[in-house]
Scaffold this active site. Sequence first.
Site, PDB file in Angstrom:
ATOM      1  N   ARG A   1      11.775  -5.396   4.562  1.00 13.22           N
ATOM      2  CA  ARG A   1      11.450  -3.968   4.354  1.00 13.22           C
ATOM      3  C   ARG A   1      12.415  -3.047   5.108  1.00 13.22           C
ATOM      4  O   ARG A   1      12.776  -3.304   6.247  1.00 13.22           O
ATOM      5  CB  ARG A   1      10.030  -3.673   4.827  1.00 13.22           C
ATOM      6  CG  ARG A   1       9.747  -2.171   4.853  1.00 13.22           C
ATOM      7  CD  ARG A   1       8.304  -1.828   4.953  1.00 13.22           C
ATOM      8  NE  ARG A   1       7.672  -2.352   6.139  1.00 13.22           N
ATOM      9  CZ  ARG A   1       6.369  -2.297   6.350  1.00 13.22           C
ATOM     10  NH1 ARG A   1       5.572  -1.745   5.451  1.00 13.22           N
ATOM     11  NH2 ARG A   1       5.840  -2.795   7.443  1.00 13.22           N
TER      12      ARG A   1
ATOM     13  N   LYS B   1       0.839  -1.211   0.000  1.00 17.08           N
ATOM     14  CA  LYS B   1       0.000   0.000   0.000  1.00 17.08           C
ATOM     15  C   LYS B   1       0.874   1.261   0.000  1.00 17.08           C
ATOM     16  O   LYS B   1       0.664   2.168  -0.798  1.00 17.08           O
ATOM     17  CB  LYS B   1      -0.930   0.012   1.235  1.00 17.08           C
ATOM     18  CG  LYS B   1      -1.881  -1.193   1.299  1.00 17.08           C
ATOM     19  CD  LYS B   1      -2.801  -1.117   2.484  1.00 17.08           C
ATOM     20  CE  LYS B   1      -2.125  -1.204   3.837  1.00 17.08           C
ATOM     21  NZ  LYS B   1      -1.420  -2.479   4.108  1.00 17.08           N
TER      22      LYS B   1
ATOM     23  N   ARG C   1      11.316  -1.389  10.757  1.00 13.73           N
ATOM     24  CA  ARG C   1      10.241  -1.054  11.697  1.00 13.73           C
ATOM     25  C   ARG C   1      10.163  -2.050  12.851  1.00 13.73           C
ATOM     26  O   ARG C   1      10.369  -3.239  12.665  1.00 13.73           O
ATOM     27  CB  ARG C   1       8.894  -1.026  10.951  1.00 13.73           C
ATOM     28  CG  ARG C   1       8.616   0.308  10.313  1.00 13.73           C
ATOM     29  CD  ARG C   1       7.421   0.332   9.408  1.00 13.73           C
ATOM     30  NE  ARG C   1       6.227  -0.343   9.881  1.00 13.73           N
ATOM     31  CZ  ARG C   1       5.059  -0.315   9.240  1.00 13.73           C
ATOM     32  NH1 ARG C   1       4.954   0.386   8.108  1.00 13.73           N
ATOM     33  NH2 ARG C   1       4.013  -0.968   9.690  1.00 13.73           N
TER      34      ARG C   1
ATOM     35  N   ARG D   1      -9.723   0.855   8.865  1.00 13.40           N
ATOM     36  CA  ARG D   1      -9.119  -0.410   9.252  1.00 13.40           C
ATOM     37  C   ARG D   1     -10.156  -1.378   9.808  1.00 13.40           C
ATOM     38  O   ARG D   1      -9.836  -2.501  10.160  1.00 13.40           O
ATOM     39  CB  ARG D   1      -8.151  -0.079  10.347  1.00 13.40           C
ATOM     40  CG  ARG D   1      -6.784  -0.643  10.425  1.00 13.40           C
ATOM     41  CD  ARG D   1      -6.053  -0.882   9.186  1.00 13.40           C
ATOM     42  NE  ARG D   1      -4.755  -1.366   9.548  1.00 13.40           N
ATOM     43  CZ  ARG D   1      -3.629  -0.715   9.314  1.00 13.40           C
ATOM     44  NH1 ARG D   1      -3.640   0.413   8.661  1.00 13.40           N
ATOM     45  NH2 ARG D   1      -2.496  -1.225   9.693  1.00 13.40           N
TER      46      ARG D   1
ATOM     47  N   ARG E   1      -0.317  -9.152  13.214  1.00 10.60           N
ATOM     48  CA  ARG E   1      -0.941  -8.120  12.368  1.00 10.60           C
ATOM     49  C   ARG E   1      -1.814  -8.776  11.288  1.00 10.60           C
ATOM     50  O   ARG E   1      -2.867  -8.241  10.927  1.00 10.60           O
ATOM     51  CB  ARG E   1       0.137  -7.231  11.732  1.00 10.60           C
ATOM     52  CG  ARG E   1       0.716  -6.241  12.733  1.00 10.60           C
ATOM     53  CD  ARG E   1       2.043  -5.675  12.296  1.00 10.60           C
ATOM     54  NE  ARG E   1       2.004  -4.946  11.058  1.00 10.60           N
ATOM     55  CZ  ARG E   1       3.062  -4.750  10.265  1.00 10.60           C
ATOM     56  NH1 ARG E   1       4.247  -5.233  10.597  1.00 10.60           N
ATOM     57  NH2 ARG E   1       2.935  -4.072   9.163  1.00 10.60           N
TER      58      ARG E   1
END
Length: 217
Positions: free
Chosen positions: A127, A13, A160, A88, A171
């Site tokens: 990431r 996203k 992160r 969300r 998650r």
Amino acid sequence: MRIVLVGPPGAGKGTQAQFISSHLAIPRISTGDIFRFNVTSNTELGRMAKTFMERGDLVPDEVTVAMVRDRLSEEDAQEGFLLDGYPRNVPQAETLKKMLAEWDARLSVVLELVVDEDEVVRRLSGRRTCRRCERVWHVLYDPPTRDGTCDDCGGELFQRDDDTEETVRHRLEVYNEQTSPLIAFYADEGVLIGIDATGPVEEVTSRALAALRPFVR
Ligand code: AP5
């Protein structure tokens, strides 16, 4: 154009939002980025959000909704926006609908990025994000020229806190339980379009822009 991007953590996203918002000249509004900025700046909002984010849980709706209302009221969001990470859950979607109706507006389109869970775990474990410009990289799929440094602005790249394997799994559970019902919600509203979000970043961007083209005015 008023666009919502939806998809599991790691679907791409943030990556696609950068290209789409710049192509359509609309602001990208990422609730995750706003929370992370507040955590780094050690604001009251950041201290409150931090515990939820570290666990991979959603920050409570009343906090998130107030923050989004403030952001959408700003000058640059009046002609359109790209929301990344909001709504969300269905209550957040209902609140957004009411908020926009107060301003005589409605969503143009909700773009779902479709990708499977194994790919999500691969993407999130590699990431890296730029501290300065927030550009997202991947150590294998989209590596910067120099390890640990952003090609775009020279900023330092970091991993992160919520990208550990255990938190990523949690998650995904939160996504499946609380966020995925948005797909049916927006299909009922007649604004949902899904695209295959696998393959090279540029190919996904082309698919996204092609899917959005009929809505560009
Ligand atoms: P948020 O920041 O929104 O995280 P998320 O939804 O979990 O999404 P991610 O940012 O992890 O993934 P992404 O889909 O943007 O993927 P990316 O482009 O980075 O939220 C974080 C936390 O904030 C939440 O857990 C919650 O606590 C809180 N929060 C936020 N919004 C909230 C709300 N509305 N209500 C309550 N709480 C909220 O890509 C991932 C990696 O894959 C990158 O390395 C990238 O380079 C790579 N990649 C991307 N595309 C490709 C491709 N096509 N091929 C190969 N690699 C790719």
